[in-house]
Design an enzyme around this catalytic site. Structure first.
Site, PDB file in Angstrom:
ATOM      1  N   ASP A 122      40.952  58.036  58.516  1.00 44.37           N
ATOM      2  CA  ASP A 122      39.635  57.398  58.643  1.00 44.37           C
ATOM      3  C   ASP A 122      38.506  58.420  58.730  1.00 44.37           C
ATOM      4  OD1 ASP A 122      38.130  54.999  58.813  1.00 44.37           O
ATOM      5  OD2 ASP A 122      37.940  55.208  60.984  1.00 44.37           O
TER       6      ASP A 122
ATOM      7  N   SER B 178      34.001  51.058  59.444  1.00 41.95           N
ATOM      8  CA  SER B 178      35.210  50.599  58.771  1.00 41.95           C
ATOM      9  C   SER B 178      35.353  49.093  58.975  1.00 41.95           C
ATOM     10  CB  SER B 178      36.441  51.316  59.339  1.00 41.95           C
ATOM     11  OG  SER B 178      36.317  52.712  59.216  1.00 41.95           O
TER      12      SER B 178
ATOM     13  N   GLN C 293      40.627  51.288  51.955  1.00 37.38           N
ATOM     14  CA  GLN C 293      39.718  50.818  53.001  1.00 37.38           C
ATOM     15  C   GLN C 293      38.434  50.306  52.378  1.00 37.38           C
ATOM     16  OE1 GLN C 293      36.928  53.192  55.919  1.00 37.38           O
ATOM     17  NE2 GLN C 293      38.908  53.018  56.935  1.00 37.38           N
TER      18      GLN C 293
END
Length: 312
Positions: free
Chosen positions: A230, A254, A304
């Site tokens: 991430d 996110s 993502q």
């Protein structure tokens, strides 16, 4: 467990890193003691059979880092699965911003225990509200067909500058002065540089590894990779538009996160993280990532979608 790891377990929030912690040229703590803090952070407290509690580092920003809650959730799921079943995929949603000043409670639902596969669902809560949910699937080792994409041709990580060497005087503006348990080295031009030279292809490549030695625990290595995944993934859509966090008026977070783990790897060995963004629209940016081991094996795939609001 090393002495540094014992100290980290006693103080997982990292409020006291001690006097022996190495720092880089910009004075940012790094190395084994900082990595031990991350390992301790992922070592959740078991409250009940299927309920765990985790904390955040004292150096956190105003909200919990997405990679942290993903890694901790995967630890919680893995603690309820036999060791011979390895995680092969996870799918997660970031629902509310996490508050780093209070603990996070992780409740595991033992959804299914089959002959080959085990499924778990984890809900992370604070103040009685869900902030994150994750589903993970585990599998016994099996033989089968085997193929993979080739690794891109990139320079060796040792030939590239560290993150702080590359960022230089921009560290404060980027908000990147906290301890760094992951060594990140950009292969492609970092977004804070490309914003000066103009938008470039929606692609981002970095070498990364845990900045120290990790124990031989497959689940821990996967959770460290989930944490690190991430960190730079949304660089790819931002690079396409020549903007970057902290230097432009960008609001981002996110929204969801998925990972597939194809082959065994060590997170304390160099991994190439090859990221691209096929699309951005509606205030959202989609990013895909591929992790390659140093010997060219494709070990994991990441997808993502992130909230990206850019005020020009």
């Amino acid at each position: 467990m090393t002495e540094a790891a014992r100290a980290a377990a006693a103080d997982p929030t990292g409020t006291d890193l001690g006097t022996e912690v190495p720092t880089d040229s910009a004075g940012v703590p790094h190395g084994q003691p900082v990595l031990d803090r991350l390992v301790a952070l992922l070592d959740l407290e078991r409250i009940e059979e299927n309920i765990f509690r985790g904390v955040s580092p004292a150096t956190s920003s105003v909200r919990v880092f997405g990679g942290q809650v993903a890694g901790q959730s995967l630890v919680a799921a893995g603690r309820t699965v036999p060791a011979e079943r390895r995680v092969h995929s996870l799918h997660a949603y970031f629902i509310r911003p996490g508050d780093p000043s209070i603990p996070i409670v992780y409740e595991v639902d033992r959804t299914r225990d089959g002959r080959s596969f085990t499924t778990r669902r984890v809900v992370a809560t604070q103040r009685g509200k869900t902030i994150f949910s994750l589903s993970a699937s585990f599998q016994v080792d099996e033989d089968g067909i085997d193929h993979a994409d080739d690794m891109p041709d990139v320079p060796d990580p040792e030939t590239l500058p560290t993150f702080t060497e590359r960022a230089g005087d921009l560290l404060e503006g980027l908000g990147m002065t906290q301890p760094r348990p992951i060594d990140v080295r950009y292969v492609t031009e970092p977004p804070w540089e490309s914003r000066e030279t103009g938008p470039r292809a929606a692609r981002n490549q970095v070498w990364m590894r845990a900045d120290g030695a990790l124990p031989d625990d497959d689940l821990l290595h996967v959770c460290i990779a989930a944490f690190a995944s991430d960190m730079t993934l949304l660089d790819a859509p931002l690079a396409r538009h020549g903007v970057y966090w902290g230097l432009d008026d960008v609001v981002g977070a996110s929204l969801d996160h998925a990972m597939w783990f194809h082959r065994r790897f060590r997170a304390d060995d160099w991994l190439l993280y090859d990221c691209a963004s096929p699309s951005a629209s509606g205030g959202r940016g989609l990013a895909t990532g591929r992790f390659f081991s140093r010997d060219g094996q494709l070990v994991a795939t990441v997808v993502q979608e992130g909230l990206l609001r850019v005020n020009r």
